[in-house]
Design a protein around this motif. Structure first.
Motif, PDB file in Angstrom:
ATOM      1  N   PHE A  99       0.850  -1.184   0.000  1.00 37.00           N
ATOM      2  CA  PHE A  99       0.000   0.000   0.000  1.00 37.00           C
ATOM      3  C   PHE A  99       0.885   1.233   0.000  1.00 37.00           C
ATOM      4  CE2 PHE A  99      -3.041  -2.649   2.786  1.00 37.00           C
ATOM      5  CZ  PHE A  99      -3.420  -3.376   1.691  1.00 37.00           C
ATOM      6  N   GLU A 100       0.346   2.343  -0.485  1.00 37.31           N
ATOM      7  CA  GLU A 100       1.068   3.609  -0.456  1.00 37.31           C
ATOM      8  C   GLU A 100       0.199   4.637   0.248  1.00 37.31           C
ATOM      9  OE1 GLU A 100       2.068   4.684  -4.372  1.00 37.31           O
ATOM     10  OE2 GLU A 100       3.301   2.910  -4.744  1.00 37.31           O
ATOM     11  N   GLY A 101       0.699   5.297   1.280  1.00 35.93           N
ATOM     12  CA  GLY A 101      -0.075   6.320   1.966  1.00 35.93           C
ATOM     13  C   GLY A 101      -1.003   5.726   3.000  1.00 35.93           C
ATOM     14  N   GLU A 102      -1.735   6.587   3.663  1.00 32.21           N
ATOM     15  CA  GLU A 102      -2.631   6.170   4.738  1.00 32.21           C
ATOM     16  C   GLU A 102      -4.057   6.254   4.258  1.00 32.21           C
ATOM     17  OE1 GLU A 102      -3.282   4.520   8.284  1.00 32.21           O
ATOM     18  OE2 GLU A 102      -1.313   5.130   7.587  1.00 32.21           O
ATOM     19  N   GLY A 103      -4.705   5.138   3.988  1.00 30.71           N
ATOM     20  CA  GLY A 103      -6.083   5.135   3.501  1.00 30.71           C
ATOM     21  C   GLY A 103      -7.069   5.255   4.639  1.00 30.71           C
ATOM     22  N   GLU A 104      -8.328   5.410   4.310  1.00 33.55           N
ATOM     23  CA  GLU A 104      -9.373   5.500   5.315  1.00 33.55           C
ATOM     24  C   GLU A 104      -9.691   4.093   5.826  1.00 33.55           C
ATOM     25  OE1 GLU A 104     -12.738   7.477   3.770  1.00 33.55           O
ATOM     26  OE2 GLU A 104     -11.614   9.200   3.047  1.00 33.55           O
ATOM     27  N   GLU A 105      -9.752   3.986   7.177  1.00 29.25           N
ATOM     28  CA  GLU A 105     -10.002   2.680   7.769  1.00 29.25           C
ATOM     29  C   GLU A 105     -11.379   2.149   7.377  1.00 29.25           C
ATOM     30  OE1 GLU A 105      -8.089   0.611   9.402  1.00 29.25           O
ATOM     31  OE2 GLU A 105      -6.391   1.934   9.184  1.00 29.25           O
ATOM     32  N   GLY A 106     -12.317   3.075   7.119  1.00 28.82           N
ATOM     33  CA  GLY A 106     -13.661   2.634   6.800  1.00 28.82           C
ATOM     34  C   GLY A 106     -13.828   2.169   5.376  1.00 28.82           C
ATOM     35  N   ASP A 107     -12.828   2.376   4.541  1.00 29.47           N
ATOM     36  CA  ASP A 107     -12.939   1.981   3.136  1.00 29.47           C
ATOM     37  C   ASP A 107     -12.931   0.462   3.036  1.00 29.47           C
ATOM     38  OD1 ASP A 107     -11.620   1.228   0.419  1.00 29.47           O
ATOM     39  OD2 ASP A 107     -12.403   3.256   0.143  1.00 29.47           O
ATOM     40  N   TYR A 108     -13.987  -0.094   2.433  1.00 28.85           N
ATOM     41  CA  TYR A 108     -14.121  -1.550   2.396  1.00 28.85           C
ATOM     42  C   TYR A 108     -12.969  -2.230   1.665  1.00 28.85           C
ATOM     43  CZ  TYR A 108     -15.616  -6.157   1.046  1.00 28.85           C
ATOM     44  OH  TYR A 108     -15.641  -7.497   0.829  1.00 28.85           O
ATOM     45  N   ALA A 109     -12.553  -1.649   0.507  1.00 26.39           N
ATOM     46  CA  ALA A 109     -11.503  -2.281  -0.283  1.00 26.39           C
ATOM     47  C   ALA A 109     -10.196  -2.358   0.498  1.00 26.39           C
ATOM     48  CB  ALA A 109     -11.304  -1.506  -1.585  1.00 26.39           C
ATOM     49  N   VAL A 110      -9.908  -1.291   1.284  1.00 24.71           N
ATOM     50  CA  VAL A 110      -8.687  -1.302   2.105  1.00 24.71           C
ATOM     51  C   VAL A 110      -8.786  -2.401   3.155  1.00 24.71           C
ATOM     52  CG1 VAL A 110      -7.312   0.000   3.766  1.00 24.71           C
ATOM     53  CG2 VAL A 110      -8.188   1.136   1.717  1.00 24.71           C
ATOM     54  N   ALA A 111      -9.940  -2.482   3.822  1.00 21.36           N
ATOM     55  CA  ALA A 111     -10.129  -3.506   4.849  1.00 21.36           C
ATOM     56  C   ALA A 111     -10.000  -4.905   4.254  1.00 21.36           C
ATOM     57  CB  ALA A 111     -11.501  -3.327   5.506  1.00 21.36           C
ATOM     58  N   LEU A 112     -10.537  -5.067   3.060  1.00 20.83           N
ATOM     59  CA  LEU A 112     -10.468  -6.361   2.394  1.00 20.83           C
ATOM     60  C   LEU A 112      -9.028  -6.731   2.083  1.00 20.83           C
ATOM     61  CD1 LEU A 112     -12.622  -8.392   1.471  1.00 20.83           C
ATOM     62  CD2 LEU A 112     -12.531  -7.336  -0.788  1.00 20.83           C
ATOM     63  N   SER A 113      -8.268  -5.753   1.598  1.00 18.37           N
ATOM     64  CA  SER A 113      -6.864  -5.995   1.279  1.00 18.37           C
ATOM     65  C   SER A 113      -6.052  -6.293   2.533  1.00 18.37           C
ATOM     66  CB  SER A 113      -6.279  -4.782   0.546  1.00 18.37           C
ATOM     67  OG  SER A 113      -6.944  -4.573  -0.679  1.00 18.37           O
ATOM     68  N   ARG A 114      -6.384  -5.586   3.616  1.00 19.34           N
ATOM     69  CA  ARG A 114      -5.693  -5.856   4.887  1.00 19.34           C
ATOM     70  C   ARG A 114      -5.945  -7.304   5.336  1.00 19.34           C
ATOM     71  NH1 ARG A 114      -3.659  -1.636   7.653  1.00 19.34           N
ATOM     72  NH2 ARG A 114      -4.275   0.467   7.042  1.00 19.34           N
ATOM     73  N   PHE A 115      -7.199  -7.726   5.184  1.00 19.28           N
ATOM     74  CA  PHE A 115      -7.538  -9.105   5.565  1.00 19.28           C
ATOM     75  C   PHE A 115      -6.706 -10.092   4.751  1.00 19.28           C
ATOM     76  CE2 PHE A 115      -9.839 -12.936   4.392  1.00 19.28           C
ATOM     77  CZ  PHE A 115     -10.080 -13.505   5.626  1.00 19.28           C
ATOM     78  N   GLU A 116      -6.649  -9.875   3.446  1.00 18.38           N
ATOM     79  CA  GLU A 116      -5.912 -10.799   2.595  1.00 18.38           C
ATOM     80  C   GLU A 116      -4.434 -10.802   2.962  1.00 18.38           C
ATOM     81  OE1 GLU A 116      -5.987 -11.963  -2.054  1.00 18.38           O
ATOM     82  OE2 GLU A 116      -5.385  -9.898  -1.657  1.00 18.38           O
ATOM     83  N   LEU A 117      -3.891  -9.602   3.216  1.00 10.42           N
ATOM     84  CA  LEU A 117      -2.475  -9.495   3.579  1.00 10.42           C
ATOM     85  C   LEU A 117      -2.179 -10.256   4.872  1.00 10.42           C
ATOM     86  CD1 LEU A 117       0.385  -8.300   3.312  1.00 10.42           C
ATOM     87  CD2 LEU A 117      -0.472  -6.252   4.473  1.00 10.42           C
ATOM     88  N   GLU A 118      -3.011 -10.037   5.881  1.00 10.92           N
ATOM     89  CA  GLU A 118      -2.773 -10.689   7.162  1.00 10.92           C
ATOM     90  C   GLU A 118      -2.960 -12.207   7.050  1.00 10.92           C
ATOM     91  OE1 GLU A 118      -1.425  -9.339   9.765  1.00 10.92           O
ATOM     92  OE2 GLU A 118      -1.361  -7.477   8.594  1.00 10.92           O
ATOM     93  N   TYR A 119      -3.954 -12.613   6.253  1.00  7.88           N
ATOM     94  CA  TYR A 119      -4.170 -14.039   6.031  1.00  7.88           C
ATOM     95  C   TYR A 119      -2.941 -14.671   5.383  1.00  7.88           C
ATOM     96  CZ  TYR A 119      -6.058 -18.363   4.035  1.00  7.88           C
ATOM     97  OH  TYR A 119      -6.257 -19.665   3.675  1.00  7.88           O
ATOM     98  N   LEU A 120      -2.395 -13.985   4.377  1.00 10.75           N
ATOM     99  CA  LEU A 120      -1.224 -14.491   3.660  1.00 10.75           C
ATOM    100  C   LEU A 120      -0.007 -14.561   4.573  1.00 10.75           C
ATOM    101  CD1 LEU A 120      -0.170 -15.394   0.875  1.00 10.75           C
ATOM    102  CD2 LEU A 120       0.385 -13.002   0.407  1.00 10.75           C
ATOM    103  N   LYS A 121       0.212 -13.499   5.374  1.00 13.90           N
ATOM    104  CA  LYS A 121       1.344 -13.512   6.313  1.00 13.90           C
ATOM    105  C   LYS A 121       1.218 -14.664   7.301  1.00 13.90           C
ATOM    106  CE  LYS A 121       2.621  -8.598   6.565  1.00 13.90           C
ATOM    107  NZ  LYS A 121       2.648  -7.423   7.461  1.00 13.90           N
ATOM    108  N   GLY A 122       0.013 -14.811   7.880  1.00 15.19           N
ATOM    109  CA  GLY A 122      -0.193 -15.873   8.852  1.00 15.19           C
ATOM    110  C   GLY A 122       0.021 -17.250   8.237  1.00 15.19           C
ATOM    111  N   LEU A 123      -0.426 -17.419   7.008  1.00 15.84           N
ATOM    112  CA  LEU A 123      -0.279 -18.686   6.306  1.00 15.84           C
ATOM    113  C   LEU A 123       1.200 -19.017   6.099  1.00 15.84           C
ATOM    114  CD1 LEU A 123      -2.167 -20.815   4.933  1.00 15.84           C
ATOM    115  CD2 LEU A 123      -1.836 -19.551   2.801  1.00 15.84           C
ATOM    116  N   LEU A 124       1.971 -18.020   5.692  1.00 10.09           N
ATOM    117  CA  LEU A 124       3.399 -18.233   5.432  1.00 10.09           C
ATOM    118  C   LEU A 124       4.180 -18.445   6.729  1.00 10.09           C
ATOM    119  CD1 LEU A 124       3.825 -15.616   2.581  1.00 10.09           C
ATOM    120  CD2 LEU A 124       4.118 -18.088   2.365  1.00 10.09           C
ATOM    121  N   ARG A 125       3.776 -17.703   7.797  1.00  9.87           N
ATOM    122  CA  ARG A 125       4.446 -17.903   9.092  1.00  9.87           C
ATOM    123  C   ARG A 125       4.223 -19.332   9.577  1.00  9.87           C
ATOM    124  NH1 ARG A 125       1.889 -12.928  10.775  1.00  9.87           N
ATOM    125  NH2 ARG A 125       3.316 -11.156  10.499  1.00  9.87           N
TER     126      ARG A 125
END
Length: 466
Positions: free
Chosen positions: A405-431
């Motif tokens: 990501f680049e910059g600080e997006g709005e926490e309420g933005d659904y697409a950002v939240a969705l991307s955060r979920f995918e990122l955290e899921y991927l990190k957890g999976l790899l860990r």
């Protein structure tokens, strides 16, 4: 093994009749020979024979009368006429009365077999077309075209009005928006619904083949033209011809098609006598034909002949309300096909699907749903499975290291939240799998290429999941 085709042979020359009977029987046909035409006609019953082969010159009842009586009982049965005195006048007379083909004596057994195979193939195609039409009853009713958005309702109202009017229609829209389905709906809700619907993709054939495929050719018109061939325009006589990707028509074909639209007749390649047919033309394109006209790539007069009525299909991104309905429809089709019981998309997956732009439109959505149903092991299609086949939107966002990501997006933005979920899921999976991509892919039900693509997407480094 399929049932043997039943052939009736009629020839007063007993030796020739027995020879043909033996040749055809050796090739697996169920054959019965008659040397008396009266007897053959008396025993002929509609539906009991797949083909009739009869001599023309016979005592008592000649072949033309046999043809007339046989066709009177069963108009669909093909009849091959045999003659030793082939003249143009006789051939025309026989063909006008419904003969499928003419065979001139003397002939080799191979030629007889060739003509018989062609006639039976023609009959099979007609039968398949009839069965297909029966299966299609109701399939192309307007209420079976999936969607409830305002844009689609407007299209269907327009389609319903023009279906009954015998005029040319040009359907425009991006690839995958369902242009052929709309063309089929027009045909099957028109007065031509009981006749043939023939479709051709004008961009799928080379220029050298497209003209002969559409208009047919005369025997000897070019090297390899060993017999007269009917084109698709002639095959669609009485029905509808759908020209998909019509913008790809070469200039010589455009000229011939224009003449047909103006005069309802055309010339086969190599022919000097026009062929008249009654065909409705529906065409479609994902190109801008107005620009093609300006550049000289498409004839202006043909454009206006094809575009008497225009129907424009909106892309799926402008029909987001229809995405849940379409997805549910495609899941139902997959459940029926493979006897599965998927209940749909879960909340996160449905939100992601609705937010996605679907550049490939309905066709892409259908393919993605098919792929997801093959991969999903839960009751619902989940976001991790869906994300293997579409890119989850990643707007400028969190500024988190290694996130992509680049910059600080709005926490309420659904697409950002969705991307955060995918990122955290991927990190957890790899860990969990200590950076082993193969093991992570196996656990998530993804392929390794998908995992690598998402690592690149989020610019992850090994220390991010160590």
């Amino acid at each position: 093994m399929s049932e043997a085709k039943r052939i009736m042979l009629i020839d007063n020359e007993e030796g020739l009749c027995r020879m043909m009977e033996a040749v055809l029987a050796d090739s697996g046909y169920a054959v019965r020979g008659y040397t008396r035409s009266f007897e053959a006609v008396e025993e002929f019953r509609a539906g009991e024979w797949d083909l009739v082969v009869t001599d023309i010159k016979m005592p008592g009842m000649d072949g033309l009368e046999v043809l007339q009586k046989v066709k009177g009982k069963d108009p669909t049965v093909p009849v091959i006429m045999i003659t030793a005195y082939a003249t143009v006048e006789m051939s025309i007379q026989a063909l006008r009365r419904g003969a499928y083909d003419m065979l001139t004596k003397p002939f080799e057994p191979e030629e007889l077999l060739y003509r018989v195979k062609n006639a039976l193939k023609h009959t099979q195609l007609l039968e398949e077309n009839r069965e297909l039409r029966e299966k299609l009853v109701g399939k192309f009713r307007f209420d079976n075209i999936i969607g409830a958005s305002t844009g689609l309702k407007s299209v269907l109202e327009r389609v319903e009005k023009i279906a009954v009017r015998d005029t040319s229609v040009l359907i425009t829209g991006e690839s995958g928006t369902g242009k052929e389905l709309i063309a089929e709906a027009i045909h099957y809700n028109s007065p031509r619904k009981d006749r043939k619907y023939v479709a051709i993709n004008c961009g799928a054939l080379p220029e050298s083949l497209l003209e002969s495929e559409l208009f047919g050719y005369k025997k000897g018109a070019f090297t390899g033209a060993r017999e007269n061939r009917q084109g698709l325009l002639e095959a669609a006589d009485g029905g509808t011809l759908f020209l998909d990707e019509v913008g790809n028509l070469p200039m010589n074909v455009q000229k011939t098609l224009l003449r047909f639209l103006q005069e309802q007749e055309f010339l086969r390649i190599g022919d000097t006598t026009p062929t008249k047919v009654d065909v409705r033309i529906i065409s479609a394109t994902n190109a801008d034909l107005k620009e093609a006209v300006k550049s000289g790539a498409f004839r202006e007069d043909l454009y206006y002949r094809l575009n008497v009525v225009n129907i424009h299909l909106p892309p799926l991104r402008e029909r987001r309300d229809d995405i849940p309905l379409l997805a549910a429809h495609f899941i139902t089709l997959q459940n029926r096909k493979f006897d599965t019981a998927l209940k749909g998309l879960d909340h996160d997956a449905l939100e992601a699907a609705t937010a996605f732009a679907w550049p490939g439109n309905i066709r892409q959505l259908k393919n993605v749903i098919e792929a997801c149903t093959a991969m999903e092991s839960e009751e619902y299609i989940t976001l991790p499975v869906l994300s293997q086949f579409i890119e989850i939107p990643v707007p400028a966002g969190s500024g988190e290291a290694g996130s992509g990501f680049e910059g600080e997006g709005e926490e309420g933005d659904y697409a950002v939240a969705l991307s955060r979920f995918e990122l955290e899921y991927l990190k957890g999976l790899l860990r969990k799998n200590r950076g082993n991509v193969e093991a992570a892919a196996r656990e998530a039900g993804m392929n390794m290429a998908t995992i690598y693509r998402k690592i690149k997407k989020y610019q992850l480094r090994r220390e991010d999941f160590a």
